[in-house]
Design an enzyme around this catalytic site. Sequence first.
Site, PDB file in Angstrom:
ATOM      1  N   GLN A 107      46.927  44.527  28.105  1.00 44.63           N
ATOM      2  CA  GLN A 107      47.124  45.095  29.442  1.00 44.63           C
ATOM      3  C   GLN A 107      48.437  45.858  29.570  1.00 44.63           C
ATOM      4  O   GLN A 107      48.786  46.311  30.658  1.00 44.63           O
ATOM      5  CB  GLN A 107      47.001  44.012  30.513  1.00 44.63           C
ATOM      6  CG  GLN A 107      48.149  43.024  30.592  1.00 44.63           C
ATOM      7  CD  GLN A 107      47.842  41.887  31.549  1.00 44.63           C
ATOM      8  OE1 GLN A 107      46.965  41.057  31.304  1.00 44.63           O
ATOM      9  NE2 GLN A 107      48.552  41.829  32.669  1.00 44.63           N
ATOM     10  N   ALA A 167      58.611  30.660  41.789  1.00 45.59           N
ATOM     11  CA  ALA A 167      57.985  29.921  42.894  1.00 45.59           C
ATOM     12  C   ALA A 167      56.641  30.518  43.314  1.00 45.59           C
ATOM     13  O   ALA A 167      55.789  29.804  43.855  1.00 45.59           O
ATOM     14  CB  ALA A 167      58.937  29.871  44.082  1.00 45.59           C
ATOM     15  N   GLN A 180      47.955  37.340  45.572  1.00 40.14           N
ATOM     16  CA  GLN A 180      47.795  38.571  46.355  1.00 40.14           C
ATOM     17  C   GLN A 180      48.879  39.596  46.005  1.00 40.14           C
ATOM     18  O   GLN A 180      48.726  40.782  46.245  1.00 40.14           O
ATOM     19  CB  GLN A 180      47.835  38.209  47.849  1.00 40.14           C
ATOM     20  CG  GLN A 180      47.775  39.363  48.810  1.00 40.14           C
ATOM     21  CD  GLN A 180      46.463  40.119  48.734  1.00 40.14           C
ATOM     22  OE1 GLN A 180      45.436  39.574  48.333  1.00 40.14           O
ATOM     23  NE2 GLN A 180      46.489  41.388  49.106  1.00 40.14           N
ATOM     24  N   LYS A 181      49.956  39.132  45.379  1.00 35.58           N
ATOM     25  CA  LYS A 181      50.996  40.053  44.876  1.00 35.58           C
ATOM     26  C   LYS A 181      50.353  41.191  44.081  1.00 35.58           C
ATOM     27  O   LYS A 181      50.749  42.336  44.177  1.00 35.58           O
ATOM     28  CB  LYS A 181      51.973  39.263  44.005  1.00 35.58           C
ATOM     29  CG  LYS A 181      52.854  40.086  43.098  1.00 35.58           C
ATOM     30  CD  LYS A 181      54.009  40.638  43.863  1.00 35.58           C
ATOM     31  CE  LYS A 181      54.941  41.510  43.039  1.00 35.58           C
ATOM     32  NZ  LYS A 181      54.769  41.539  41.634  1.00 35.58           N
ATOM     33  N   ASP A 182      49.341  40.823  43.259  1.00 35.03           N
ATOM     34  CA  ASP A 182      48.611  41.820  42.480  1.00 35.03           C
ATOM     35  C   ASP A 182      47.258  42.039  43.162  1.00 35.03           C
ATOM     36  O   ASP A 182      46.212  41.609  42.679  1.00 35.03           O
ATOM     37  CB  ASP A 182      48.453  41.333  41.037  1.00 35.03           C
ATOM     38  CG  ASP A 182      49.793  41.171  40.346  1.00 35.03           C
ATOM     39  OD1 ASP A 182      50.339  42.164  39.870  1.00 35.03           O
ATOM     40  OD2 ASP A 182      50.321  40.040  40.341  1.00 35.03           O
ATOM     41  N   MET A 210      51.359  35.086  32.872  1.00 34.51           N
ATOM     42  CA  MET A 210      52.052  35.584  31.682  1.00 34.51           C
ATOM     43  C   MET A 210      53.387  34.859  31.497  1.00 34.51           C
ATOM     44  O   MET A 210      54.240  35.301  30.724  1.00 34.51           O
ATOM     45  CB  MET A 210      52.284  37.099  31.780  1.00 34.51           C
ATOM     46  CG  MET A 210      50.964  37.878  31.883  1.00 34.51           C
ATOM     47  SD  MET A 210      51.102  39.588  31.364  1.00 34.51           S
ATOM     48  CE  MET A 210      52.323  40.203  32.506  1.00 34.51           C
ATOM     49  N   HIS A 234      54.312  31.712  41.207  1.00 38.80           N
ATOM     50  CA  HIS A 234      53.336  31.080  40.311  1.00 38.80           C
ATOM     51  C   HIS A 234      53.081  29.623  40.723  1.00 38.80           C
ATOM     52  O   HIS A 234      51.938  29.166  40.743  1.00 38.80           O
ATOM     53  CB  HIS A 234      53.856  31.071  38.868  1.00 38.80           C
ATOM     54  CG  HIS A 234      54.046  32.420  38.252  1.00 38.80           C
ATOM     55  ND1 HIS A 234      55.284  32.939  37.962  1.00 38.80           N
ATOM     56  CD2 HIS A 234      53.146  33.357  37.845  1.00 38.80           C
ATOM     57  CE1 HIS A 234      55.149  34.131  37.394  1.00 38.80           C
ATOM     58  NE2 HIS A 234      53.864  34.423  37.319  1.00 38.80           N
ATOM     59  N   GLN A 254      44.488  43.673  41.214  1.00 43.39           N
ATOM     60  CA  GLN A 254      43.979  42.751  40.196  1.00 43.39           C
ATOM     61  C   GLN A 254      42.988  41.768  40.819  1.00 43.39           C
ATOM     62  O   GLN A 254      41.918  41.501  40.255  1.00 43.39           O
ATOM     63  CB  GLN A 254      45.151  42.013  39.551  1.00 43.39           C
ATOM     64  CG  GLN A 254      44.763  40.901  38.598  1.00 43.39           C
ATOM     65  CD  GLN A 254      45.957  40.394  37.820  1.00 43.39           C
ATOM     66  OE1 GLN A 254      46.363  40.992  36.843  1.00 43.39           O
ATOM     67  NE2 GLN A 254      46.538  39.287  38.263  1.00 43.39           N
TER      68      GLN A 254
END
Length: 283
Positions: A61, A35, A148-150, A30, A37, A153
């Site tokens: 979303q 860093a 992995q942050k999300d 988005m 991304h 998701q």
Amino acid sequence: MTEILRTIAEVRAWRQGLAADQTVGFVPTMGALHAGHISLMELAKGHATVTIASIFVNPLQFGPNEDLAKYPRPIEKDLALLKAAGVDAVFLPAVEELYPTGASTFVVEESVSGPLCGAMRPGHFRGVTTVVLKLFNIVQPHLAVFGQKDAQQCAVIERMVRDLAVPVEIIRGPIVREADGLALSSRNVYLGAEDRAAAPLIFASLQAAKAAFDGGERDATRLAAIGLAVLESDPRIKVQYWDVRDAQSLDAISTMDGHDALFAVAAYLGATRLIDNIVLPRP
Ligand code: AMP
């Protein structure tokens, strides 16, 4: 050079211009790139011969009272970062083209999407799965990289790809953090100085529960209580959930035994909602 593609037709033409032996790695974002991304771009470059990112603040979303309107959109800076990272192309779709008037087809995953952020943000994962499948259909990547942050998701998309036989390999990239442990997030820019100073407690709470696990604790409820107590020690932090789940199915678990377990947190600092997690491989 990073090619800028603004329409579906432009992406299709770019895709058709690639040689048959090229492999395409895709990183949907988005924007408001950091860093974390860029680490996903590097991962894509390591697994594919051609990389493409997308920047799309997906209205589907966001809930009605969420931060869609004020979500940061530093597009020139983002493009410079993608160029510096050596990403081959970037897709910048318009809302009107991804969601034509009267669009009435949606992708709904009905299990992994249920708990955690799915319970707190109704419709969020429906928006994610719908846009991700649509982007996959446009870009037709061989592989796609998600952070992995999300964690939820990632699990939802992996389930969608399995259930619908989507021919895209999903790769998870590890969480990139600040030196004090705070997971990088586009939303960290919302934090005032005092909230920013308190924010590392989120990761510290995950680490406290991990320390108890390393010390032999296997009861999921007790581990969650340990993490929650650390996070609730600061009154600036309003915890939305601090939960222990099976890392793939996201089913609730009572014991760590027999599971790769996910410790997952969502918390508010002021109006800013932050999430973080760690995965503990099965003991
Ligand atoms: P977003 O722009 O927030 O939708 O994120 C785009 C992708 O970057 C998602 O797959 C995120 O999970 C991933 N991402 C966000 N923050 C981080 C981070 N700190 N480390 C690694 N990946 C991240």
